[in-house]
Design an enzyme around this catalytic site. Structure first.
Site, mmCIF file in Angstrom:
data_model
loop_
_atom_site.group_PDB
_atom_site.id
_atom_site.type_symbol
_atom_site.label_atom_id
_atom_site.label_comp_id
_atom_site.label_asym_id
_atom_site.label_seq_id
_atom_site.Cartn_x
_atom_site.Cartn_y
_atom_site.Cartn_z
ATOM 1 N N GLY A 31 66.450 73.759 13.437
ATOM 2 C CA GLY A 31 65.977 74.876 14.239
ATOM 3 C C GLY A 31 65.802 76.158 13.450
ATOM 4 O O GLY A 31 65.831 76.172 12.223
ATOM 5 N N GLY A 36 57.647 77.015 6.730
ATOM 6 C CA GLY A 36 57.971 75.822 5.960
ATOM 7 C C GLY A 36 58.068 74.603 6.858
ATOM 8 O O GLY A 36 57.532 73.538 6.549
ATOM 9 N N HIS A 37 58.750 74.764 8.000
ATOM 10 C CA HIS A 37 58.789 73.684 8.984
ATOM 11 C C HIS A 37 57.391 73.434 9.550
ATOM 12 O O HIS A 37 56.996 72.288 9.799
ATOM 13 C CB HIS A 37 59.737 74.030 10.121
ATOM 14 C CG HIS A 37 61.153 74.251 9.707
ATOM 15 N ND1 HIS A 37 61.709 75.510 9.585
ATOM 16 C CD2 HIS A 37 62.137 73.377 9.378
ATOM 17 C CE1 HIS A 37 62.968 75.403 9.218
ATOM 18 N NE2 HIS A 37 63.260 74.124 9.077
#
Length: 296
Positions: A31, A36-37
């Protein structure tokens, strides 16, 4: 985008997709998502028919005194980023769903978990390997996407997949950086403006070493020296090592194979990690090649 919180609901949702022959991608996260995620989710959405993103702050990979309780969380923002980047399903399990009462089975990752971060975070990669193995079994993805910034984690997971014959391809996506070079990390939020400026020392050193490498420098000691110079700006260097890209063993002499130059350092109380991959010939270039061949 569907949001599910239990293993049973997730399996029920994915079963018909799998029966239809759809390719399922998976992005496991803790989370407080950033671009980047987002890059991982976009890659999955581009390569797969359905993408599952999990958000689970795994207590078993935090050691005593680490930031489990204070780890940043922003579910509303996370949901928006998942939706914008192409996630099909968001899996939000509670701790009791992943670790039911009486849980006692763990995955031991072996020697790859011992150097680098493993020296300073005992049990960390045991927790990572265990939760990722569980998530792989729950989601049963065709492809799973991880970031290069957590390089040792990627190596450990690839080895686990190979050793346990898990039917998933692990795809490692290059580190996403800010315009000034700072690697994106959820923990960057801990940094004040002055600390963020000092944190640039990690990428400055690594990128200077990579530039020298690309210019022909192959001496291990010189490459480490170049990476080390800017680190005088941080409060504590935990490690700076040039290691074999597959075995994570320290390299001496000259670079004659694909290696990872890895650093962990503290800015104030914030621990940051970063790395660059150095491949001595064009055919070896690229993180996925350096780790292991992929099936897809």
């Amino acid at each position: 985008m569907r949001v599910v919180r239990t293993i049973a609901d997730l399996r029920a949702l994915l079963k018909p997709l799998r029966e239809q022959g759809q390719r399922i991608g998976f992005v496991p996260t803790m989370g407080f998502l950033h671009e980047g995620h987002g890059a991982l989710i976009r890659q999955s959405a581009a390569r797969c028919d359905a993408t599952v993103v999990s958000i689970f702050v795994n207590p078993n990979q935090f050691g005593p005194g680490e930031d489990l309780a204070s780890y940043p969380r922003d579910l509303e923002r996370d949901q928006s980023l998942c939706l914008e980047t192409g996630a099909s399903v968001l899996f939000l399990p509670e701790v009791a769903e992943i670790y039911p009462t009486g849980f006692q089975t763990h995955v031991e990752p072996g020697s790859l978990a011992e150097p680098l971060c493993g020296k300073f975070r005992p049990g960390h990669f045991r927790g990572v390997a265990t939760v990722v193995a569980k998530l792989f079994n729950i989601v049963q993805p065709d492809l799973a996407f991880f970031g290069q910034k957590d390089y040792q984690q990627a190596v450990v997971i690839r080895r686990m997949v190979r050793d346990l014959n898990l039917p998933v391809d692990v795809v490692v996506v290059p580190t996403v950086r800010e315009a000034d070079g700072l690697a994106l990390s959820s923990r960057n939020t801990y940094l004040d403006p002055a600390g963020r400026k000092r944190a640039l020392a990690l990428s400055e050193g690594l990128l200077a070493a990579r530039e020298a490498f690309e210019g022909g420098e192959r001496r291990t000691a010189k490459l480490i020296e170049l990476a080390k110079a800017p680190l005088a700006k941080v409060d504590k260097v935990q490690y700076l090592e040039l290691v074999d890209a597959q075995t994570l063993e320290p390299l001496k002499g000259v670079v004659n194979r694909t290696v990872a130059l890895c650093v962990a350092a503290y800015v104030g109380d914030t621990r940051l990690i970063d790395n660059v991959i150095l491949a001595p010939s064009p055919e070896e270039a690229g993180l996925n090649v350096s780790l292991s061949p992929q099936k897809s």
